[in-house]
Design a protein around this motif. Structure first.
Motif, mmCIF file in Angstrom:
data_model
loop_
_atom_site.group_PDB
_atom_site.id
_atom_site.type_symbol
_atom_site.label_atom_id
_atom_site.label_comp_id
_atom_site.label_asym_id
_atom_site.label_seq_id
_atom_site.Cartn_x
_atom_site.Cartn_y
_atom_site.Cartn_z
ATOM 1 N N LEU A 169 -16.903 43.260 -7.320
ATOM 2 C CA LEU A 169 -17.861 43.228 -6.218
ATOM 3 C C LEU A 169 -17.260 43.824 -4.952
ATOM 4 C CD1 LEU A 169 -19.366 39.666 -6.791
ATOM 5 C CD2 LEU A 169 -20.189 41.866 -7.646
ATOM 6 N N ASN A 170 -15.990 43.524 -4.707
ATOM 7 C CA ASN A 170 -15.275 44.102 -3.581
ATOM 8 C C ASN A 170 -13.781 44.086 -3.890
ATOM 9 O OD1 ASN A 170 -14.289 41.425 -2.806
ATOM 10 N ND2 ASN A 170 -16.343 41.064 -1.977
ATOM 11 N N ALA A 171 -12.948 44.337 -2.896
ATOM 12 C CA ALA A 171 -11.507 44.459 -3.130
ATOM 13 C C ALA A 171 -10.883 43.197 -3.707
ATOM 14 C CB ALA A 171 -10.802 44.843 -1.835
ATOM 15 N N LYS A 175 -17.055 39.394 -10.464
ATOM 16 C CA LYS A 175 -18.063 38.550 -11.107
ATOM 17 C C LYS A 175 -17.859 38.649 -12.608
ATOM 18 C CE LYS A 175 -22.935 37.286 -10.989
ATOM 19 N NZ LYS A 175 -24.246 37.572 -10.366
ATOM 20 N N LYS A 176 -17.625 37.479 -13.246
ATOM 21 C CA LYS A 176 -17.358 37.444 -14.676
ATOM 22 C C LYS A 176 -18.472 36.659 -15.373
ATOM 23 C CE LYS A 176 -12.396 37.311 -13.662
ATOM 24 N NZ LYS A 176 -11.125 36.565 -13.839
ATOM 25 N N GLU A 177 -19.031 37.256 -16.428
ATOM 26 C CA GLU A 177 -20.165 36.628 -17.122
ATOM 27 C C GLU A 177 -20.058 36.838 -18.625
ATOM 28 O OE1 GLU A 177 -23.862 37.219 -14.082
ATOM 29 O OE2 GLU A 177 -22.913 39.049 -14.828
ATOM 30 N N LEU A 178 -20.650 35.910 -19.357
ATOM 31 C CA LEU A 178 -20.735 36.011 -20.821
ATOM 32 C C LEU A 178 -22.181 36.230 -21.234
ATOM 33 C CD1 LEU A 178 -18.368 33.211 -22.222
ATOM 34 C CD2 LEU A 178 -18.173 35.655 -22.646
ATOM 35 N N PHE A 179 -22.372 37.147 -22.198
ATOM 36 C CA PHE A 179 -23.702 37.437 -22.729
ATOM 37 C C PHE A 179 -23.642 37.398 -24.256
ATOM 38 C CE2 PHE A 179 -23.458 39.417 -18.601
ATOM 39 C CZ PHE A 179 -24.709 39.178 -18.032
ATOM 40 N N ASP A 180 -24.754 37.012 -24.898
ATOM 41 C CA ASP A 180 -24.772 36.985 -26.354
ATOM 42 C C ASP A 180 -25.156 38.355 -26.895
ATOM 43 O OD1 ASP A 180 -27.544 37.244 -26.205
ATOM 44 O OD2 ASP A 180 -27.951 35.174 -26.786
ATOM 45 N N VAL A 189 -18.514 32.834 -15.245
ATOM 46 C CA VAL A 189 -17.147 32.336 -15.259
ATOM 47 C C VAL A 189 -16.703 32.083 -13.820
ATOM 48 C CG1 VAL A 189 -14.773 32.798 -15.940
ATOM 49 C CG2 VAL A 189 -16.657 33.618 -17.367
ATOM 50 N N GLU A 190 -16.406 30.831 -13.548
ATOM 51 C CA GLU A 190 -15.957 30.451 -12.216
ATOM 52 C C GLU A 190 -14.530 29.934 -12.318
ATOM 53 O OE1 GLU A 190 -18.663 27.563 -10.702
ATOM 54 O OE2 GLU A 190 -20.407 28.897 -10.815
ATOM 55 N N GLY A 191 -13.712 30.279 -11.332
ATOM 56 C CA GLY A 191 -12.335 29.822 -11.401
ATOM 57 C C GLY A 191 -11.575 30.010 -10.118
#
Length: 258
Positions: A169-171, A175-180, A189-191
């Motif tokens: 998204l920036n430096a 954004k991390k996501e899982l899709f089927d 994914v949050e961390g």
């Protein structure tokens, strides 16, 4: 294979480092006595000798750990037969491969870069294979780089299961996501950015899985004396496909971001 073997291998690495550090110290001594005979030159050996001593102490410590773990494992028995039977997997990284263990200290599987024929994928593909304890292929992870970084997931029959997507998204923010396999959103994914703790949160704000370091039940310490051993936890009742997808966490953490 059991976790005590990992500690024995780790001890051997420390022993080799200890011996290797003595080589330059020995050469300095030989050169100085043969040509210079300068006592001050001997000071150059001190860092190497200190490193060798510390490495040897680490070797002894890990050997003791391995012996204690082996003793504890003789008193227990394994209840797991498949990597998909457990709700928790402990991750132990070795050079170029990641070993996954059951909470009882027995090896569950291993992830490493796939070499040889590319399983029907293009030759230049970057592929990681998940194998069980019998070296049978049970999962395939194909890393794709483009506008967005993706880790595509396939089962043992090369059937597509979905993907893990990383968007910049920036430096500093991703954004991390899982899709089927049908492009349906599974979870974000949050961390934390400073330490390993990533969670999959679905659209209903429920946690589906988690990869974290620094959390381990006390009863596992008989087999995993290092309390910071990373643990991948699955929500109870999820499918094998979902577990394969969540293991893409490990590909990103250990083979891409490292």
């Amino acid at each position: 294979m059991k976790i005590d073997k990992y500690y024995r291998e780790s001890a051997s690495i420390s022993l080799n480092a200890s011996i290797a550090a003595l080589v330059p110290a020995f050469l300095i001594i030989v050169v100085d006595l043969s040509f210079f005979q300068n006592k001050k030159m001997m000071l150059l050996t001190i860092p190497f000798l200190i490193y060798s001593f510390i490495s040897f102490q680490i070797y002894l410590f890990k050997v003791r750990q391995a012996l204690l773990i082996k003793k504890n494992m003789l008193k227990s028995r394994s209840f797991y037969h498949s990597i998909f039977e457990t709700g928790h997997l402990l991750a132990v990284y070795l050079p170029k491969r990641l070993q996954l263990y059951f909470p009882d200290g027995n090896l569950a599987g291993e992830i490493k870069k796939y070499r040889g024929k590319k399983l029907g994928f293009p030759v230049f593909s970057k592929i990681y294979a998940l194998n069980d304890i019998n070296h049978h292929l049970i999962g395939i992870y194909k890393v794709k780089k483009g506008k967005y970084k993706k880790i595509e997931v396939f089962d043992r029959n090369k059937v597509y299961q979905g993907y893990y997507q990383i968007r910049k998204l920036n430096a500093r923010k991703y954004k991390k996501e899982l899709f089927d396999a049908n492009e349906r959103f599974i979870g974000a994914v949050e961390g934390a950015s400073l330490f390993m703790d990533e969670k999959i949160i679905n659209s209903a704000n429920h946690q589906l899985g988690r990869l974290r370091r620094g959390w381990m039940p006390v009863e596992w310490s008989d087999f995993f004396p290092e309390p910071n051993t990373p643990v991948l936890s699955f929500t109870e009742g999820i499918s094998e496909s979902d577990k394969l997808l969540q293991m893409s966490f490990l590909i990103n953490e250990y083979f891409i971001e490292r």
